[in-house]
Design an enzyme around this catalytic site. Structure first.
Site, PDB file in Angstrom:
ATOM      1  N   LYS A 219      -3.764 -12.557  -1.279  1.00  0.00           N
ATOM      2  CA  LYS A 219      -3.800 -12.212   0.156  1.00  0.00           C
ATOM      3  C   LYS A 219      -5.054 -11.376   0.371  1.00  0.00           C
ATOM      4  O   LYS A 219      -5.158 -10.259  -0.098  1.00  0.00           O
ATOM      5  CB  LYS A 219      -2.539 -11.412   0.515  1.00  0.00           C
ATOM      6  CG  LYS A 219      -2.031 -11.608   1.900  1.00  0.00           C
ATOM      7  CD  LYS A 219      -2.721 -10.863   3.016  1.00  0.00           C
ATOM      8  CE  LYS A 219      -2.826  -9.375   2.947  1.00  0.00           C
ATOM      9  NZ  LYS A 219      -3.870  -8.851   3.877  1.00  0.00           N
ATOM     10  N   GLU A 296      -3.238  -0.532  -8.604  1.00  0.00           N
ATOM     11  CA  GLU A 296      -4.496   0.248  -8.594  1.00  0.00           C
ATOM     12  C   GLU A 296      -4.534   0.970  -7.260  1.00  0.00           C
ATOM     13  O   GLU A 296      -4.875   0.366  -6.239  1.00  0.00           O
ATOM     14  CB  GLU A 296      -5.699  -0.701  -8.716  1.00  0.00           C
ATOM     15  CG  GLU A 296      -5.748  -1.503  -9.998  1.00  0.00           C
ATOM     16  CD  GLU A 296      -6.230  -0.702 -11.185  1.00  0.00           C
ATOM     17  OE1 GLU A 296      -6.730   0.420 -10.992  1.00  0.00           O
ATOM     18  OE2 GLU A 296      -6.080  -1.191 -12.308  1.00  0.00           O
ATOM     19  N   CYS A 331     -12.393   4.025  -4.419  1.00  0.00           N
ATOM     20  CA  CYS A 331     -11.248   4.769  -4.932  1.00  0.00           C
ATOM     21  C   CYS A 331     -11.673   5.775  -6.003  1.00  0.00           C
ATOM     22  O   CYS A 331     -10.940   6.705  -6.303  1.00  0.00           O
ATOM     23  CB  CYS A 331     -10.241   3.799  -5.499  1.00  0.00           C
ATOM     24  SG  CYS A 331     -10.983   2.693  -6.691  1.00  0.00           S
ATOM     25  N   GLU A 429      -7.381  12.270  -0.228  1.00  0.00           N
ATOM     26  CA  GLU A 429      -8.567  11.416  -0.348  1.00  0.00           C
ATOM     27  C   GLU A 429      -9.206  11.237   1.040  1.00  0.00           C
ATOM     28  O   GLU A 429      -8.537  10.783   1.968  1.00  0.00           O
ATOM     29  CB  GLU A 429      -8.076  10.068  -0.884  1.00  0.00           C
ATOM     30  CG  GLU A 429      -9.118   9.046  -1.188  1.00  0.00           C
ATOM     31  CD  GLU A 429      -8.476   7.699  -1.562  1.00  0.00           C
ATOM     32  OE1 GLU A 429      -7.404   7.349  -1.032  1.00  0.00           O
ATOM     33  OE2 GLU A 429      -9.080   6.984  -2.381  1.00  0.00           O
TER      34      GLU A 429
HETATM   35  N1  LIG Z   1      -7.392   2.051  -7.741  1.00  0.00           N
HETATM   36  C1  LIG Z   1      -8.220   1.126  -7.322  1.00  0.00           C
HETATM   37  O1  LIG Z   1      -8.731   0.317  -8.095  1.00  0.00           O
HETATM   38  C2  LIG Z   1      -8.560   1.021  -5.859  1.00  0.00           C
HETATM   39  C3  LIG Z   1      -9.614   0.194  -5.485  1.00  0.00           C
HETATM   40  C4  LIG Z   1      -9.941   0.104  -4.136  1.00  0.00           C
HETATM   41  C5  LIG Z   1      -9.233   0.830  -3.185  1.00  0.00           C
HETATM   42  N2  LIG Z   1      -8.214   1.621  -3.579  1.00  0.00           N
HETATM   43  C6  LIG Z   1      -7.485   2.417  -2.592  1.00  0.00           C
HETATM   44  O2  LIG Z   1      -7.234   1.637  -1.414  1.00  0.00           O
HETATM   45  C7  LIG Z   1      -7.217   2.468  -0.278  1.00  0.00           C
HETATM   46  C8  LIG Z   1      -8.143   1.905   0.782  1.00  0.00           C
HETATM   47  O3  LIG Z   1      -7.852   0.604   1.092  1.00  0.00           O
HETATM   48  P1  LIG Z   1      -6.922   0.216   2.353  1.00  0.00           P
HETATM   49  O4  LIG Z   1      -6.975   1.275   3.382  1.00  0.00           O
HETATM   50  O5  LIG Z   1      -7.267  -1.168   2.739  1.00  0.00           O
HETATM   51  O6  LIG Z   1      -5.511   0.244   1.680  1.00  0.00           O
HETATM   52  P2  LIG Z   1      -4.174  -0.405   2.201  1.00  0.00           P
HETATM   53  O7  LIG Z   1      -3.143  -0.015   1.209  1.00  0.00           O
HETATM   54  O8  LIG Z   1      -3.914  -0.098   3.625  1.00  0.00           O
HETATM   55  O9  LIG Z   1      -4.447  -1.981   2.132  1.00  0.00           O
HETATM   56  C9  LIG Z   1      -4.740  -2.670   0.928  1.00  0.00           C
HETATM   57  C10 LIG Z   1      -4.328  -4.118   1.078  1.00  0.00           C
HETATM   58  O10 LIG Z   1      -2.935  -4.164   1.283  1.00  0.00           O
HETATM   59  C11 LIG Z   1      -2.664  -4.904   2.452  1.00  0.00           C
HETATM   60  N3  LIG Z   1      -1.453  -4.354   3.043  1.00  0.00           N
HETATM   61  C12 LIG Z   1      -1.308  -3.300   3.868  1.00  0.00           C
HETATM   62  N4  LIG Z   1      -0.006  -3.136   4.192  1.00  0.00           N
HETATM   63  C13 LIG Z   1       0.676  -4.100   3.538  1.00  0.00           C
HETATM   64  C14 LIG Z   1       2.041  -4.464   3.449  1.00  0.00           C
HETATM   65  N5  LIG Z   1       2.995  -3.801   4.090  1.00  0.00           N
HETATM   66  N6  LIG Z   1       2.372  -5.526   2.676  1.00  0.00           N
HETATM   67  C15 LIG Z   1       1.415  -6.202   2.010  1.00  0.00           C
HETATM   68  N7  LIG Z   1       0.112  -5.913   2.064  1.00  0.00           N
HETATM   69  C16 LIG Z   1      -0.250  -4.870   2.805  1.00  0.00           C
HETATM   70  C17 LIG Z   1      -3.888  -4.798   3.315  1.00  0.00           C
HETATM   71  O11 LIG Z   1      -3.992  -5.872   4.214  1.00  0.00           O
HETATM   72  C18 LIG Z   1      -4.956  -4.859   2.265  1.00  0.00           C
HETATM   73  O12 LIG Z   1      -5.176  -6.190   1.921  1.00  0.00           O
HETATM   74  C19 LIG Z   1      -7.676   3.825  -0.757  1.00  0.00           C
HETATM   75  O13 LIG Z   1      -6.585   4.664  -0.937  1.00  0.00           O
HETATM   76  C20 LIG Z   1      -8.333   3.528  -2.096  1.00  0.00           C
HETATM   77  O14 LIG Z   1      -8.388   4.602  -2.981  1.00  0.00           O
HETATM   78  C21 LIG Z   1      -7.846   1.733  -4.886  1.00  0.00           C
HETATM   79  O1  LIG Z   2     -12.771   1.210  -4.905  1.00  0.00           O
HETATM   80  C1  LIG Z   2     -12.432   0.987  -6.018  1.00  0.00           C
HETATM   81  C2  LIG Z   2     -13.113   0.139  -7.010  1.00  0.00           C
HETATM   82  C3  LIG Z   2     -14.473   0.619  -7.254  1.00  0.00           C
HETATM   83  C4  LIG Z   2     -15.036   0.136  -8.549  1.00  0.00           C
HETATM   84  O2  LIG Z   2     -14.542  -0.802  -9.180  1.00  0.00           O
HETATM   85  O3  LIG Z   2     -16.032   0.726  -8.947  1.00  0.00           O
END
Ligand SMILES: NC(=O)c1ccc[n+]([C@@H]2O[C@H](COP(=O)([O-])OP(=O)(O)OC[C@H]3O[C@@H](n4cnc5c(N)ncnc54)[C@H](O)[C@@H]3O)[C@@H](O)[C@H]2O)c1
Ligand SMILES: O=CCCC(=O)O
Length: 532
Positions: A219, A296, A331, A429
């Site tokens: 997705k 993640e 992240c 964050e």
């Molecule tokens: N640990 C990692 O590797 C990593 C990497 C990138 C981003 N992040 C984290 O992601 C966050 C930022 O991204 P964001 O704001 O898009 O996060 P988010 O959790 O709002 O969304 C992430 C994904 O989940 C989907 N989503 C949202 N609600 C959903 C639901 N109820 N059911 C299914 N899917 C759903 C969104 O459409 C999107 O595709 C930050 O907290 C960041 O730290 C973590």
């Molecule tokens: O935002 C999270 C992923 C960033 C990275 O892979 O360096």
């Protein structure tokens, strides 16, 4: 050059490129600064696809509904994508399920070749992919090119891992028995990824999944579906069999689609990257059918500079890279910068000087170092964090305002000094271009502060003392530590967190294990070992 921009505008746009964020634009140029590009010219326009990819075909939602995607730099409409509902996504899950038995039995070497072809197609189309990323995500084109290389590296890496999945032979503790293990693909995988790395977050999951022999329903994020669609088109061209890779799109239907993916009995594994709050919800849903999961999630990385740092400039450069990469929207971005009191003032001075050099603007324009944040909410969150800090005594060394003249999604790269643990940034964050500098006195104090967070993704520190390096690296409660560096992302290195940053590892030699199960096979009645 963009054929949709008239010559007069081109000249104006050129002048925009050297506009430093810290100086407000003269009113006459204001319209110009908010105008931006219309549509990047792709070498291969057929990579821009406004559909979903299911069972090897480009499809619309059965309802005909679509959702809009906007350029975060200009606010202009990029295009629309199908608003799939659960019945549509069910078809993708069925396709993945039907494709699985054959795909899993292909020689690993054949799957490796497919991934390698996909990797090569990404490299051949790197420029177009980078343009799509900048268009829908907003990051500067140079950063997008970097992301394409990073994203493609997961296909290259896992094409090499696929043929090297080995089981064990185990000395049994029961007389006459022999035990071996088989590593097998877990099955259909549901993948959910965020917009901040529109290519890399998806390839980091699909690469190991396909290498293991799994099929996937991914997705894509509603903010950045077009990069994912271009990747699906390249998968098609790479000869990946139909049903193996399905890319589904949804906007307002996302919660329902997410629920289907996390509860459907045919989906055996869910791999999610995103916020901790959404992760919490999806984990609850996935528990209904006891799926294998890897999460993640969000971070709140401490970045520590000790007095015994060998090269303060390197620490400044590391902190800048870690904090402001993708305008603070990764992240693993430094969120709390702790500087020991002996070097605090000098560090702050040099750090602010570097931030002064940034050029904020649309990601396609030359010389731009930092783009917009993804949407207005993100700019508001950054501003809330700044206001919270200043209301509690922090000082703005640079920035501190929305860069509204550029558009509602632009926020000035900001440095705050005099930060304290009572301020929001200490525990939340920001995910935006705001750097808060905290002063500390002792190693114990800073490690305690660093570990106070509920999350534990990345942590960084600069020190020239080898004993301290081991002590602190071992003490930080995070999944990844950068020592004397602000950049830790590398396909070869395991990526993932502890505490509420999630579990599971992506990339590296461990990434493929997330998509496999270990089966033990016990052979009974094998007799005694040969006697001498
Ligand atoms: N640990 C990692 O590797 C990593 C990497 C990138 C981003 N992040 C984290 O992601 C966050 C930022 O991204 P964001 O704001 O898009 O996060 P988010 O959790 O709002 O969304 C992430 C994904 O989940 C989907 N989503 C949202 N609600 C959903 C639901 N109820 N059911 C299914 N899917 C759903 C969104 O459409 C999107 O595709 C930050 O907290 C960041 O730290 C973590
Ligand atoms: O935002 C999270 C992923 C960033 C990275 O892979 O360096």
């Amino acid at each position: 050059m963009n054929r949709l921009i008239r010559p007069v505008s081109r000249q104006l746009l050129r002048s925009r490129t050297r506009y430093p964020f810290s100086i407000p634009p003269p009113p006459a140029l204001k319209r110009l600064y908010t105008m931006g590009h219309d549509k990047p010219e792709l070498k291969d326009p057929s990579l821009f696809i406004q559909k979903s990819y299911i069972n090897g075909e480009w499809v619309d939602a059965k309802s005909g509904e679509t959702f809009e995607v906007h350029d975060p730099a200009t606010g202009k409409l990029i295009g629309t994508c199908p608003e799939l509902d659960t019945a549509d996504v069910e078809k993708a899950i069925e396709a993945a399920s039907e494709a699985f038995p054959k795909f899993r039995t292909l020689l690993a070497r054949e799957r490796a070749r497919m991934l390698r072809r996909w990797y090569q197609l990404m490299m051949d189309n790197a420029e177009d992919l980078a343009k799509l990323i900048t268009w829908e995500n907003g990051k500067p084109l140079a950063d997008s090119k970097g992301e394409v290389n990073y994203a493609a590296s997961f296909f290259e890496w896992f094409s090499e891992e696929a043929p090297r999945v080995y089981g064990d032979t185990i000395p049994a503790s029961v007389p006459g028995n022999r035990v071996i293990t088989l590593k097998q693909p877990v099955g259909v995988c549901g993948l959910i990824t965020p917009w901040n790395f529109p290519a890399a977050m998806i390839t980091r999951k699909i690469g190991p999944a396909l290498a293991a022999g799994c099929t996937v329903v991914a997705k894509s994020p509603a903010e950045t579906p077009f990069t994912a669609n271009a990747l699906a088109e390249l998968a098609h061209r790479a000869g990946i069999p139909k049903g193996v890779v399905n890319i589904v799109t949804s906007g307002k239907n996302t919660p329902a689609v997410g629920e289907l993916i996390t509860t459907h009995p045919e989906v055996r594994k869910v791999s999610f990257t995103g916020s901790t709050n959404v992760g919490r919800l999806l984990m609850k849903q996935a528990s209904s059918t006891i799926k294998k999961v890897s999460w993640e999630l969000g971070g709140n990385a401490p970045f520590i500079v000790f007095d015994d740092v060998e090269d303060l400039d390197a620490a400044v450069t590391g902190a800048i890279a870690s904090k402001f990469r993708s305008s603070g929207q990764t992240c693993v971005c430094a969120n709390r910068i702790y500087v020991q009191s002996g070097v605090y003032d000098e560090f702050a001075k040099r750090f602010v000087a570097k931030v002064k050099e940034f050029k904020l603007g649309g990601g396609f324009e030359e010389g731009i170092t930092h783009g917009p944040v993804i949407h207005e909410r993100a700019a508001e969150k950054a501003h809330d964090h700044v206001q919270d800090a200043t209301s509690k005594g922090a000082k703005v060394a640079i920035g501190g305002q929305k860069a509204s003249a550029l558009g509602p999604n632009f926020y000035e790269p900001t440095v705050l000094t005099g930060m304290t643990k009572e301020m929001l940034i200490a525990s939340e964050e920001t995910f935006g271009p705001v750097a808060g500098l905290f002063s500390f006195k002792t190693e114990k104090e800073v490690v305690d502060l660093a570990n106070k967070a509920e999350v534990g993704l990345a942590g960084y520190f600069f020190s020239g003392n080898v004993r301290r390096i081991f002590r602190v690296a071992e003490a930080l409660e995070v999944g990844m530590v950068g020592v004397n560096t602000g950049l830790i992302s590398d396909v070869a290195s395991p990526f993932g967190g502890v505490k509420q940053s999630g579990f599971g590892r992506e990339g590296s030699k461990y990434g493929i294990d997330e998509f496999m199960t270990i089966k033990s096979v016990t052979f009974g009645g094998m007799g005694e070992p040969l006697q001498a």
